[in-house]
Design a protein around this motif. Structure first.
Motif, PDB file in Angstrom:
ATOM      1  N   GLY A  40       0.805  -1.216   0.000  1.00 39.38           N
ATOM      2  CA  GLY A  40       0.000   0.000   0.000  1.00 39.38           C
ATOM      3  C   GLY A  40       0.834   1.261   0.000  1.00 39.38           C
ATOM      4  N   TYR A  41       0.132   2.373  -0.185  1.00 40.80           N
ATOM      5  CA  TYR A  41       0.772   3.689  -0.195  1.00 40.80           C
ATOM      6  C   TYR A  41       0.695   4.301   1.202  1.00 40.80           C
ATOM      7  CZ  TYR A  41       0.669   3.412  -5.276  1.00 40.80           C
ATOM      8  OH  TYR A  41       0.857   3.025  -6.580  1.00 40.80           O
ATOM      9  N   TYR A  42       1.822   4.855   1.613  1.00 40.18           N
ATOM     10  CA  TYR A  42       1.910   5.482   2.927  1.00 40.18           C
ATOM     11  C   TYR A  42       2.473   6.895   2.740  1.00 40.18           C
ATOM     12  CZ  TYR A  42       3.726   6.679   7.537  1.00 40.18           C
ATOM     13  OH  TYR A  42       4.008   7.334   8.706  1.00 40.18           O
ATOM     14  N   TYR A  43       1.828   7.880   3.395  1.00 34.06           N
ATOM     15  CA  TYR A  43       2.228   9.289   3.274  1.00 34.06           C
ATOM     16  C   TYR A  43       2.803   9.760   4.601  1.00 34.06           C
ATOM     17  CZ  TYR A  43      -0.541   8.997  -0.957  1.00 34.06           C
ATOM     18  OH  TYR A  43      -1.031   8.628  -2.189  1.00 34.06           O
ATOM     19  N   HIS A  44       3.937  10.458   4.515  1.00 34.50           N
ATOM     20  CA  HIS A  44       4.633  10.812   5.753  1.00 34.50           C
ATOM     21  C   HIS A  44       5.326  12.166   5.625  1.00 34.50           C
ATOM     22  CE1 HIS A  44       6.699  10.148   9.535  1.00 34.50           C
ATOM     23  NE2 HIS A  44       7.860  10.391   8.956  1.00 34.50           N
ATOM     24  N   ASN A  45       5.212  12.961   6.681  1.00 34.64           N
ATOM     25  CA  ASN A  45       5.933  14.235   6.794  1.00 34.64           C
ATOM     26  C   ASN A  45       7.051  14.062   7.806  1.00 34.64           C
ATOM     27  OD1 ASN A  45       4.058  15.540   5.078  1.00 34.64           O
ATOM     28  ND2 ASN A  45       2.712  15.940   6.810  1.00 34.64           N
ATOM     29  N   SER A  46       8.236  14.580   7.480  1.00 39.50           N
ATOM     30  CA  SER A  46       9.370  14.423   8.389  1.00 39.50           C
ATOM     31  C   SER A  46      10.356  15.581   8.221  1.00 39.50           C
ATOM     32  CB  SER A  46      10.097  13.098   8.109  1.00 39.50           C
ATOM     33  OG  SER A  46      11.243  12.963   8.911  1.00 39.50           O
ATOM     34  N   TYR A  47      11.006  15.928   9.316  1.00 42.59           N
ATOM     35  CA  TYR A  47      12.084  16.905   9.248  1.00 42.59           C
ATOM     36  C   TYR A  47      13.390  16.241   8.809  1.00 42.59           C
ATOM     37  CZ  TYR A  47       9.105  20.308  11.616  1.00 42.59           C
ATOM     38  OH  TYR A  47       8.086  21.174  11.933  1.00 42.59           O
ATOM     39  N   TYR A  74      -5.107   1.251  -2.886  1.00 36.64           N
ATOM     40  CA  TYR A  74      -5.362   1.754  -4.242  1.00 36.64           C
ATOM     41  C   TYR A  74      -5.571   3.259  -4.187  1.00 36.64           C
ATOM     42  CZ  TYR A  74      -7.520   2.525  -8.795  1.00 36.64           C
ATOM     43  OH  TYR A  74      -7.805   2.992 -10.051  1.00 36.64           O
ATOM     44  N   ILE A  75      -4.932   3.972  -5.107  1.00 36.12           N
ATOM     45  CA  ILE A  75      -5.105   5.417  -5.217  1.00 36.12           C
ATOM     46  C   ILE A  75      -5.308   5.777  -6.686  1.00 36.12           C
ATOM     47  CG2 ILE A  75      -3.719   5.973  -3.175  1.00 36.12           C
ATOM     48  CD1 ILE A  75      -1.425   6.719  -5.101  1.00 36.12           C
ATOM     49  N   SER A  76      -5.902   6.934  -6.919  1.00 38.09           N
ATOM     50  CA  SER A  76      -6.035   7.477  -8.270  1.00 38.09           C
ATOM     51  C   SER A  76      -5.381   8.852  -8.280  1.00 38.09           C
ATOM     52  CB  SER A  76      -7.510   7.585  -8.660  1.00 38.09           C
ATOM     53  OG  SER A  76      -7.648   8.047  -9.989  1.00 38.09           O
ATOM     54  N   SER A  77      -4.319   9.004  -9.049  1.00 41.07           N
ATOM     55  CA  SER A  77      -3.580  10.266  -9.104  1.00 41.07           C
ATOM     56  C   SER A  77      -4.131  11.147 -10.219  1.00 41.07           C
ATOM     57  CB  SER A  77      -2.084  10.014  -9.340  1.00 41.07           C
ATOM     58  OG  SER A  77      -1.520   9.330  -8.246  1.00 41.07           O
ATOM     59  N   VAL A  78      -4.380  12.396  -9.874  1.00 40.60           N
ATOM     60  CA  VAL A  78      -4.943  13.360 -10.818  1.00 40.60           C
ATOM     61  C   VAL A  78      -4.032  14.572 -10.908  1.00 40.60           C
ATOM     62  CG1 VAL A  78      -6.912  14.854 -11.324  1.00 40.60           C
ATOM     63  CG2 VAL A  78      -7.289  12.587 -10.325  1.00 40.60           C
ATOM     64  N   SER A  79      -3.722  14.990 -12.128  1.00 40.29           N
ATOM     65  CA  SER A  79      -2.874  16.168 -12.339  1.00 40.29           C
ATOM     66  C   SER A  79      -3.736  17.413 -12.495  1.00 40.29           C
ATOM     67  CB  SER A  79      -2.000  15.983 -13.585  1.00 40.29           C
ATOM     68  OG  SER A  79      -1.089  14.920 -13.400  1.00 40.29           O
ATOM     69  N   ILE A  80      -3.437  18.413 -11.665  1.00 37.73           N
ATOM     70  CA  ILE A  80      -4.090  19.712 -11.761  1.00 37.73           C
ATOM     71  C   ILE A  80      -2.997  20.721 -12.077  1.00 37.73           C
ATOM     72  CG2 ILE A  80      -5.502  21.442 -10.579  1.00 37.73           C
ATOM     73  CD1 ILE A  80      -6.909  18.777 -11.030  1.00 37.73           C
ATOM     74  N   GLY A  81      -2.782  20.969 -13.356  1.00 45.52           N
ATOM     75  CA  GLY A  81      -1.658  21.810 -13.754  1.00 45.52           C
ATOM     76  C   GLY A  81      -0.360  21.113 -13.396  1.00 45.52           C
ATOM     77  N   ASN A  82       0.494  21.790 -12.608  1.00 42.91           N
ATOM     78  CA  ASN A  82       1.755  21.209 -12.166  1.00 42.91           C
ATOM     79  C   ASN A  82       1.633  20.497 -10.826  1.00 42.91           C
ATOM     80  OD1 ASN A  82       3.182  22.201 -14.426  1.00 42.91           O
ATOM     81  ND2 ASN A  82       3.402  24.210 -13.449  1.00 42.91           N
ATOM     82  N   THR A  83       0.415  20.367 -10.345  1.00 39.49           N
ATOM     83  CA  THR A  83       0.172  19.749  -9.041  1.00 39.49           C
ATOM     84  C   THR A  83      -0.521  18.410  -9.204  1.00 39.49           C
ATOM     85  OG1 THR A  83      -0.064  21.928  -8.017  1.00 39.49           O
ATOM     86  CG2 THR A  83      -0.954  20.057  -6.801  1.00 39.49           C
ATOM     87  N   ASN A  84      -0.105  17.438  -8.418  1.00 37.67           N
ATOM     88  CA  ASN A  84      -0.749  16.131  -8.421  1.00 37.67           C
ATOM     89  C   ASN A  84      -1.475  15.901  -7.107  1.00 37.67           C
ATOM     90  OD1 ASN A  84       0.150  15.208 -11.010  1.00 37.67           O
ATOM     91  ND2 ASN A  84       2.178  14.904 -10.118  1.00 37.67           N
ATOM     92  N   ILE A  85      -2.670  15.338  -7.183  1.00 38.15           N
ATOM     93  CA  ILE A  85      -3.442  14.977  -6.005  1.00 38.15           C
ATOM     94  C   ILE A  85      -3.763  13.490  -6.097  1.00 38.15           C
ATOM     95  CG2 ILE A  85      -5.479  15.460  -4.598  1.00 38.15           C
ATOM     96  CD1 ILE A  85      -5.766  18.123  -6.007  1.00 38.15           C
ATOM     97  N   LEU A 128     -16.430   9.658  -9.739  1.00 39.28           N
ATOM     98  CA  LEU A 128     -16.377  10.711 -10.760  1.00 39.28           C
ATOM     99  C   LEU A 128     -15.077  10.660 -11.547  1.00 39.28           C
ATOM    100  CD1 LEU A 128     -17.715  13.828  -8.771  1.00 39.28           C
ATOM    101  CD2 LEU A 128     -18.988  12.389 -10.367  1.00 39.28           C
ATOM    102  N   ILE A 129     -14.041  10.096 -10.953  1.00 39.04           N
ATOM    103  CA  ILE A 129     -12.707  10.100 -11.557  1.00 39.04           C
ATOM    104  C   ILE A 129     -12.644   9.149 -12.751  1.00 39.04           C
ATOM    105  CG2 ILE A 129     -10.251   9.687 -11.149  1.00 39.04           C
ATOM    106  CD1 ILE A 129     -10.762  10.314  -8.195  1.00 39.04           C
ATOM    107  N   LYS A 130     -12.129   9.657 -13.861  1.00 42.69           N
ATOM    108  CA  LYS A 130     -11.974   8.860 -15.078  1.00 42.69           C
ATOM    109  C   LYS A 130     -10.498   8.835 -15.478  1.00 42.69           C
ATOM    110  CE  LYS A 130     -16.432   8.620 -15.047  1.00 42.69           C
ATOM    111  NZ  LYS A 130     -17.080   7.401 -14.495  1.00 42.69           N
TER     112      LYS A 130
END
Length: 211
Positions: A40-47, A74-85, A128-130
């Motif tokens: 799976g995908y794991y998201y982490h913030n760290s110094y 499972y994730i669905s990555s969407v590009s919004i301009g130069n940003t990915n969500i 909604l995501i295609k």
């Protein structure tokens, strides 16, 4: 920072407010005591910096400093301009106790720019995501929050974004006069608007960059 927290708390609850340090997305493979494999995908913030040759198994636990982690299978990555969500739902979400894990391997990782790269949607929103790139409009008001933007996204060619974007911008102009005073109204408005737009094939969400 205060107006940022107020803004995001009003709009969504499952997010991180970290605005400094490193932000990572890991795709990990875990082996449990029962020899089950969990990916799976794991998201982490760290110094601290992630070091692949050092941070695996116990080293990874020492790096993240957590006993439990949230994985999205499972994730669905969407590009919004130069940003990915990245979007997912509770269906693909698991909370894993690392005390029951004997092996941790990072299969891939990347640095992410936004503080809320992963966003959990309702099933209706996620549907909604295609596969094809979406149309979108960014809604931004620095007097409410300087480093976050609301965004309207649609994959439906028949959905028109100009009308709802104008309405929402007008509401933002009103709420910016005193966001704390109008926080209940703002919360009610965005919640109802989000539900209304789903029926029109439009996703209303947001993303933030570190200050």
């Amino acid at each position: 920072m205060k107006k940022l927290v107020v803004f995001i708390l009003l709009f969504v609850t499952n997010t991180s407010f970290a605005d400094t340090g490193n932000r990572y997305r890991f795709f990990v493979q875990l082996i449990s005591q029962d020899l089950d494999t969990i990916n799976g995908y794991y998201y982490h913030n760290s110094y601290n910096d992630y070091i692949p040759t050092k941070h695996f198994d116990r080293g990874f636990r020492n790096f993240i400093k957590k006993d439990n982690i949230v994985l999205y299978s499972y994730i669905s990555s969407v590009s919004i301009g130069n940003t990915n969500i990245d979007f997912s739902t509770s269906k693909y979400k698991k909370i894993i106790s690392l005390d029951k894990i004997i092996r941790i391997r990072v299969k891939e990782y990347s640095h992410v720019s936004t503080t809320n790269r992963i966003q959990e949607l309702t099933p209706k929103e996620f549907n909604l995501i295609k596969l094809h790139p979406p149309n979108y409009i960014l809604l931004h008001n620095e007097k409410i929050v300087e480093n976050c933007s609301l965004v309207l996204i649609t994959w439906n060619e028949k959905s028109i974004l100009s009308k709802p974007s104008k309405e929402i911008n007008n509401k933002l102009s009103f709420f910016k006069k005193d966001i704390e005073k109008h926080q209940n109204d703002f919360h009610k408005y965005t919640k109802n608007k989000r539900l209304e737009l789903i029926k029109k094939g439009i996703l209303l969400t947001y993303f933030c960059f570190p200050l």
